[in-house]
Design a protein around this motif. Structure first.
Motif, PDB file in Angstrom:
ATOM      1  N   ALA A  40      41.472  52.267   3.806  1.00 54.42           N
ATOM      2  CA  ALA A  40      41.687  52.290   2.327  1.00 54.42           C
ATOM      3  C   ALA A  40      40.528  51.686   1.695  1.00 54.42           C
ATOM      4  O   ALA A  40      40.070  52.070   0.710  1.00 54.42           O
ATOM      5  CB  ALA A  40      42.870  51.635   1.985  1.00 54.42           C
ATOM      6  N   ASP A  41      40.231  50.674   2.148  1.00 56.93           N
ATOM      7  CA  ASP A  41      38.994  49.940   1.652  1.00 56.93           C
ATOM      8  C   ASP A  41      37.514  50.828   1.610  1.00 56.93           C
ATOM      9  O   ASP A  41      36.845  50.700   0.530  1.00 56.93           O
ATOM     10  CB  ASP A  41      38.557  48.537   2.157  1.00 56.93           C
ATOM     11  N   ARG A  67      34.107  54.342  -1.119  1.00 59.53           N
ATOM     12  CA  ARG A  67      33.179  55.551  -1.197  1.00 59.53           C
ATOM     13  C   ARG A  67      33.343  56.045  -2.878  1.00 59.53           C
ATOM     14  O   ARG A  67      32.441  56.446  -3.454  1.00 59.53           O
ATOM     15  CB  ARG A  67      33.726  56.482  -0.321  1.00 59.53           C
ATOM     16  N   LEU A  68      34.678  55.990  -3.240  1.00 58.24           N
ATOM     17  CA  LEU A  68      34.818  56.517  -4.450  1.00 58.24           C
ATOM     18  C   LEU A  68      34.363  55.905  -5.649  1.00 58.24           C
ATOM     19  O   LEU A  68      33.524  56.157  -6.388  1.00 58.24           O
ATOM     20  CB  LEU A  68      36.307  56.447  -4.946  1.00 58.24           C
ATOM     21  N   ALA A 120      31.335  57.143  -8.232  1.00 57.70           N
ATOM     22  CA  ALA A 120      31.507  57.165  -9.493  1.00 57.70           C
ATOM     23  C   ALA A 120      30.233  56.485 -10.215  1.00 57.70           C
ATOM     24  O   ALA A 120      29.545  57.037 -10.922  1.00 57.70           O
ATOM     25  CB  ALA A 120      32.697  56.267  -9.898  1.00 57.70           C
ATOM     26  N   GLU A 121      29.862  55.543  -9.289  1.00 57.63           N
ATOM     27  CA  GLU A 121      28.614  54.767  -9.835  1.00 57.63           C
ATOM     28  C   GLU A 121      27.482  55.717  -9.650  1.00 57.63           C
ATOM     29  O   GLU A 121      26.503  55.763 -10.534  1.00 57.63           O
ATOM     30  CB  GLU A 121      28.190  53.506  -8.833  1.00 57.63           C
TER      31      GLU A 121
END
Length: 423
Positions: free
Chosen positions: A287-288, A293-294, A298-299
């Motif tokens: 999950a981390d 990754r997300l 986004a960055e």
């Protein structure tokens, strides 16, 4: 003619061109015969046996003294060599030795007369130094150096020295006898003292032995008491130690149980930790990782949008600058063109206007035809209001024709009236 001599000889050349005479010690010299003369003098060491017989001393005792002296003419000292040449040149070694011997003997007699027999006999070194010192000063003036002087013999015919020897011998013998007696006495005393010391030492030894035996018995009794005490203490200490050992064994058993329980707790804690890590690895970390990754995506999108906006802004800025530069360049070109046109108009006047009008006629035709080209369809109906439609079309054509001069003037900058006057 050349003459040479060894290091133990000196040559004296006198005569023509030799004033004062030349003295050469151990060398060579050139001599002109008949006008110059060469003489030699020996520099060998002379040994003199100086005897002074029956010379009365200060106390009137006649003594005979014999001394040995070594002397020679100094060839290295030019002053002494010159003095010796003046006094002994042409004399043999025996003549020189005789003169020196007489001088030494006279000084030796004079010194004997000022001393006692005891001073001469006992301090021979002092006597020799006095003779050497006094004789050297006189012989130096003759060019002779005294190398050494030694007192060889002192004797007398009156048995004075022998009597002095007897007295001294008797004194020595007396001292020897006294010394021998004193040594014997001291030996007897030392022997008696040694016997007494031996007996005293024997008694002291027996006393010390008795004291040592007593001390031994006392110390042995003390040691026995200490041994018994130590044995009792040792037995009690053994029993105490057995009890302590049992207690330690029980304590160690309890410690072993505590350690075993601690190990079990530690194993359970490790199992819990392992399961937590397994859960973290299987659930939390993926999950981390997905969240990370997300966030990165986004960055990246945000950065991409920022960069695109910055690039677009930079492009718009550069495009605006380019357009401004193009407008500025076009304005400068048109201004330059208009200036040249103005010059042409100034030069050619009406001819230039006609030429410009002819050049602009296609543009005029295009302007005139624009309203007609915008018309998709023209329908003329003759029934009823045909006159009105025709009149409307005619009005539009007339309007275009009316605006034609204005359009020409606008495009060329030349009015129709000017063209008519030119034509």
């Amino acid at each position: 003619m050349f003459y040479t001599c060894g290091p133990n000889e000196a040559m004296v050349v006198s005569g023509f061109c030799r004033s004062p005479p030349v003295m050469i010690s151990g060398g060579s010299v050139f001599v002109f015969p008949c006008v110059q003369q060469i003489q030699r003098i020996s520099l060998n060491t002379l040994t003199l046996n100086v005897k002074s017989d029956k010379v009365y001393t200060r106390h009137g005792v006649p003594v005979s003294v014999t001394g040995i002296a070594q002397m020679k003419i100094q060839g290295q000292n030019k002053q002494m060599l010159a003095a010796a040449c003046q006094m002994f040149l042409g004399k043999s070694e025996s003549d020189i030795a005789h003169i020196a011997l007489e001088t030494l003997e006279g000084h030796q007699r004079a010194i004997i007369a000022h001393l006692t027999v005891e001073e001469i006999y006992k301090d021979r070194k002092k006597f020799s130094e006095q003779v050497f010192k006094v004789a050297s000063s006189d012989l130096f003036n003759m060019g002779i150096s005294v190398v050494s002087y030694t007192l060889k013999d002192v004797h007398d015919d009156q048995d004075y020295l022998h009597s002095l020897g007897k007295a001294r011998t008797a004194q020595v013998q007396k001292d020897a006898r006294i010394g021998e007696a004193m040594n014997k006495r001291d030996a007897v005393i030392r022997e008696a003292n040694a016997i007494q010391e031996k007996i005293s030492a024997q008694y002291m030894n027996e006393i010390e032995m008795a004291k040592a035996q007593r001390d031994y018995e006392l110390k042995k009794a003390v040691y026995d008491i200490e041994v018994c005490t130590k044995n009792a203490e040792s037995e009690m200490a053994y029993q105490l130690q057995v009890a302590k050992t049992k207690q330690q064994i029980e304590e160690e058993k309890m410690q072993v149980m505590v350690v075993e329980r601690s190990q079990q707790i530690m194993l359970q804690e490790q199992e819990i930790t392992r399961r937590e890590k397994e859960l973290e690895a299987k659930v939390k970390k993926p999950a981390d990782a997905e969240r990370y990754r997300l966030e990165k995506l986004a960055e990246a999108e945000r950065l991409q949008l920022i960069m695109e906006a910055e690039a677009e802004a930079e492009s718009i800025k550069m495009r605006g600058e380019a357009e401004a530069y193009a407008v500025e360049a076009r304005g400068r070109a048109e201004a330059e063109q208009m200036a040249k046109k103005a010059e042409a108009f100034q030069t050619y006047k009406e001819g230039a206007m006609v030429d410009m009008l002819l050049e602009k006629l296609p543009l005029m035709a295009e302007e005139i035809s624009k309203p007609l080209s915008a018309t998709n369809k023209v329908t003329m109906v003759s029934s009823g209001g045909s006159e009105i439609g025709a009149a409307k079309l005619t009005g539009e054509v007339l309007d275009i024709m009316t605006k034609l001069p204005e359009t020409i003037e606008k495009l060329t900058g030349v009015s129709i009236s000017q063209v008519a006057r030119t034509g």
